[in-house]
Design a protein around this motif. Structure first.
Motif, short mmCIF file in Angstrom:
data_model
loop_
_atom_site.label_atom_id
_atom_site.label_comp_id
_atom_site.label_asym_id
_atom_site.label_seq_id
_atom_site.Cartn_x
_atom_site.Cartn_y
_atom_site.Cartn_z
N LEU A 128 0.87 -1.17 0.00
CA LEU A 128 0.00 0.00 0.00
C LEU A 128 0.91 1.22 0.00
O LEU A 128 1.78 1.36 0.87
N VAL A 129 0.73 2.11 -0.99
CA VAL A 129 1.66 3.23 -1.14
C VAL A 129 0.92 4.53 -1.41
O VAL A 129 -0.22 4.54 -1.88
N ALA A 130 1.61 5.64 -1.09
CA ALA A 130 1.10 6.99 -1.36
C ALA A 130 2.29 7.93 -1.46
O ALA A 130 3.41 7.59 -1.00
N ALA A 131 2.08 9.10 -2.02
CA ALA A 131 3.14 10.10 -2.11
C ALA A 131 3.29 10.82 -0.78
O ALA A 131 2.30 11.04 -0.07
N PRO A 132 4.50 11.23 -0.41
CA PRO A 132 4.69 12.01 0.82
C PRO A 132 3.82 13.26 0.86
O PRO A 132 3.30 13.62 1.92
N ASP A 133 3.64 13.93 -0.30
CA ASP A 133 2.81 15.13 -0.33
C ASP A 133 1.36 14.81 0.04
O ASP A 133 0.71 15.60 0.75
N TYR A 134 0.85 13.69 -0.46
CA TYR A 134 -0.52 13.31 -0.10
C TYR A 134 -0.63 13.05 1.40
O TYR A 134 -1.58 13.51 2.05
N GLY B 181 0.15 12.39 -6.03
CA GLY B 181 -0.43 12.81 -4.76
C GLY B 181 -1.94 12.76 -4.69
O GLY B 181 -2.54 13.49 -3.90
N LEU B 182 -2.57 11.86 -5.49
CA LEU B 182 -4.04 11.82 -5.55
C LEU B 182 -4.66 10.79 -4.62
O LEU B 182 -5.88 10.70 -4.55
N GLY B 183 -3.86 9.99 -3.93
CA GLY B 183 -4.45 9.02 -3.02
C GLY B 183 -3.53 7.85 -2.73
O GLY B 183 -2.33 7.86 -3.08
N ILE B 184 -4.10 6.85 -2.07
CA ILE B 184 -3.38 5.63 -1.70
C ILE B 184 -3.80 4.52 -2.66
O ILE B 184 -4.96 4.48 -3.10
N THR B 185 -2.89 3.61 -2.97
CA THR B 185 -3.22 2.51 -3.87
C THR B 185 -2.46 1.25 -3.45
O THR B 185 -1.52 1.32 -2.66
N ARG B 186 -2.87 0.11 -3.98
CA ARG B 186 -2.16 -1.16 -3.76
C ARG B 186 -1.55 -1.59 -5.08
O ARG B 186 -2.21 -1.59 -6.13
N LEU B 187 -0.29 -1.98 -5.04
CA LEU B 187 0.44 -2.36 -6.24
C LEU B 187 1.47 -3.43 -5.90
O LEU B 187 1.89 -3.55 -4.73
N PRO B 188 1.91 -4.20 -6.89
CA PRO B 188 3.00 -5.14 -6.64
C PRO B 188 4.26 -4.37 -6.27
O PRO B 188 4.58 -3.33 -6.85
N ARG B 189 4.99 -4.88 -5.28
CA ARG B 189 6.16 -4.16 -4.78
C ARG B 189 7.20 -3.93 -5.87
O ARG B 189 7.86 -2.88 -5.89
N PHE B 190 7.36 -4.89 -6.79
CA PHE B 190 8.40 -4.71 -7.81
C PHE B 190 8.12 -3.50 -8.70
O PHE B 190 9.03 -2.92 -9.26
N LEU B 191 6.84 -3.10 -8.81
CA LEU B 191 6.51 -1.95 -9.64
C LEU B 191 6.85 -0.63 -8.96
O LEU B 191 7.08 0.37 -9.64
N ALA C 246 9.20 -0.42 -6.20
CA ALA C 246 10.41 -0.53 -5.37
C ALA C 246 11.33 0.66 -5.56
O ALA C 246 11.86 1.23 -4.59
N ALA C 247 11.55 1.07 -6.81
CA ALA C 247 12.44 2.21 -7.07
C ALA C 247 11.85 3.50 -6.52
O ALA C 247 12.58 4.36 -6.02
N ASP C 248 10.53 3.65 -6.60
CA ASP C 248 9.89 4.86 -6.08
C ASP C 248 9.98 4.92 -4.56
O ASP C 248 10.18 5.99 -3.98
N LEU C 249 9.85 3.77 -3.90
CA LEU C 249 9.99 3.73 -2.45
C LEU C 249 11.42 4.07 -2.04
O LEU C 249 11.66 4.83 -1.09
N ALA C 250 12.39 3.53 -2.78
CA ALA C 250 13.79 3.80 -2.46
C ALA C 250 14.15 5.27 -2.67
O ALA C 250 14.95 5.83 -1.92
N ALA C 251 13.53 5.89 -3.70
CA ALA C 251 13.83 7.28 -4.01
C ALA C 251 12.99 8.27 -3.21
O ALA C 251 13.22 9.48 -3.29
N GLY C 252 12.01 7.78 -2.47
CA GLY C 252 11.18 8.66 -1.67
C GLY C 252 10.01 9.29 -2.41
O GLY C 252 9.31 10.13 -1.86
N ARG C 253 9.80 8.86 -3.67
CA ARG C 253 8.64 9.38 -4.41
C ARG C 253 7.34 8.83 -3.83
O ARG C 253 6.29 9.46 -3.94
N LEU C 254 7.41 7.64 -3.25
CA LEU C 254 6.29 7.01 -2.58
C LEU C 254 6.73 6.52 -1.21
O LEU C 254 7.93 6.25 -1.01
N VAL C 255 5.78 6.40 -0.32
CA VAL C 255 6.05 5.80 0.99
C VAL C 255 5.04 4.69 1.22
O VAL C 255 3.93 4.72 0.66
N GLN C 256 5.44 3.70 2.01
CA GLN C 256 4.53 2.60 2.28
C GLN C 256 3.57 2.98 3.40
O GLN C 256 3.96 3.60 4.40
#
Length: 305
Positions: free
Chosen positions: A170-176, A241-251, A253-263
């Motif tokens: 479950l992921v979302a943008a820090p701004d959201y 920054g439009l909301g929270i969603t569920r996605l496969p982690r491999f899709l 992973a790079a965004d989580l590592a870069a901080g574009r998304l947070v879990q």
């Protein structure tokens, strides 16, 4: 290569139907529109009945056209199988394996697997229909349809085999998260947030089953602000920054590592998406399909999560 004769005309007719018209089919086949139209007209004259219903929106097959497509594809498959046996011998796979898969997500898993399979069978060709639309394998002349997500049951008359199950997040943008006043602290708070969903889970109200850190199950009803068939779009909407969603982690992973998304709720679990192979009982008898499924069983990643 363009086929000639009756089998070629049947193949052209099937392409016109799947493309939705003479013009797009001609572009796909690299043929002149007039030549393709003439061959379809000659086929209609040969069978003695209209095969296409034409409108401003494109073409669709008549009932006779539908029957001819199914029969034609069966004949073409038989002819290709016979040619493959003559060219390569009974133990050498040849001919064309037709598959369909979702755009973007399954490609990350599927393309490397298919590449390895094709390296083992140099006589094989693969024809891929990549689309986010769920297509009818028989109608489109597809041997194997790969579905990615949460398939509860295959379409009637088809077999579904799970290739692998993958961890979800479950992921979302820090701004959201900042604008929402912080991340949800539990499942009940999650249900109050904007949700980016998929039609795989229904309409604008979608079920989400979570297991908390104590193992307790939570049945949530999420209200979609955005619903899209494309998982890659879910990711982009989330980054925006439009909301929270569920996605496969491999899709993501790079965004989580870069901080574009947070879990979100990282201590909660939910059923991750799976890759399924869906095929007809007729296709299951094909040596090409049997070999592909055996290869996937041997080389697909082990289920996780």
């Amino acid at each position: 290569m363009e086929r000639s004769g009756l089998l070629g005309d049947l193949a052209i007719f099937a392409r016109v139907v799947s493309a939705g018209g003479i013009s797009p089919a001609a572009a796909q086949l690299g043929m002149a529109k007039s030549s393709l139209s003439a061959r379809v007209a000659a086929l209609e004259e040969q069978v003695g009945t209209p095969l296409l219903l034409r409108s401003r929106g494109g073409v669709r097959p008549t009932q006779s056209g539908e029957q001819l497509i199914l029969a034609g594809r069966a004949l073409i498959a038989q002819a290709e199988a016979a040619l493959a046996e003559v060219r390569g011998g009974a133990n050498r796979l040849a001919g064309t394996l037709r598959i369909t898969c979702v755009v973007g997500v399954a490609d990350v898993i599927l393309v490397p697997l298919l590449a390895g399979f094709l390296k083992q069978h140099e006589g094989l060709s693969v024809d891929v229909l990549a689309t986010d639309v769920i297509v009818d394998p028989r109608r489109e002349g597809v041997d194997v349809a790969f579905r990615f997500g949460w398939l509860r049951r295959p379409e009637q008359g088809f077999i579904a085999r799970r290739i692998g199950t993958y961890e979800g997040a479950l992921v979302a943008a820090p701004d959201y998260i900042a604008l929402a006043g912080g991340p949800p602290r539990d499942a009940a708070e999650l249900a109050q947030h904007s949700w980016i969903g998929s039609p795989a889970f229904g309409g604008m109200r979608q079920a989400l089953r979570l297991h908390g850190p104590d193992g307790r199950a939570h049945e949530l009803q999420m209200t979609c602000r955005i619903r899209t068939t494309a998982p890659t779009q879910q990711r982009e909407w989330a980054i925006a920054g439009l909301g929270i969603t569920r996605l496969p982690r491999f899709l993501v992973a790079a965004d989580l590592a870069a901080g574009r998304l947070v879990q979100v709720l990282p201590d909660h679990r939910y059923e991750g998406p799976s890759l399924f192979a869906v095929y007809s009982r007729e296709a299951a008898a094909s040596a090409r399909v049997k070999a592909l499924l055996a290869y996937l069983r041997a080389h697909a990643p082990q289920p996780t999560g």
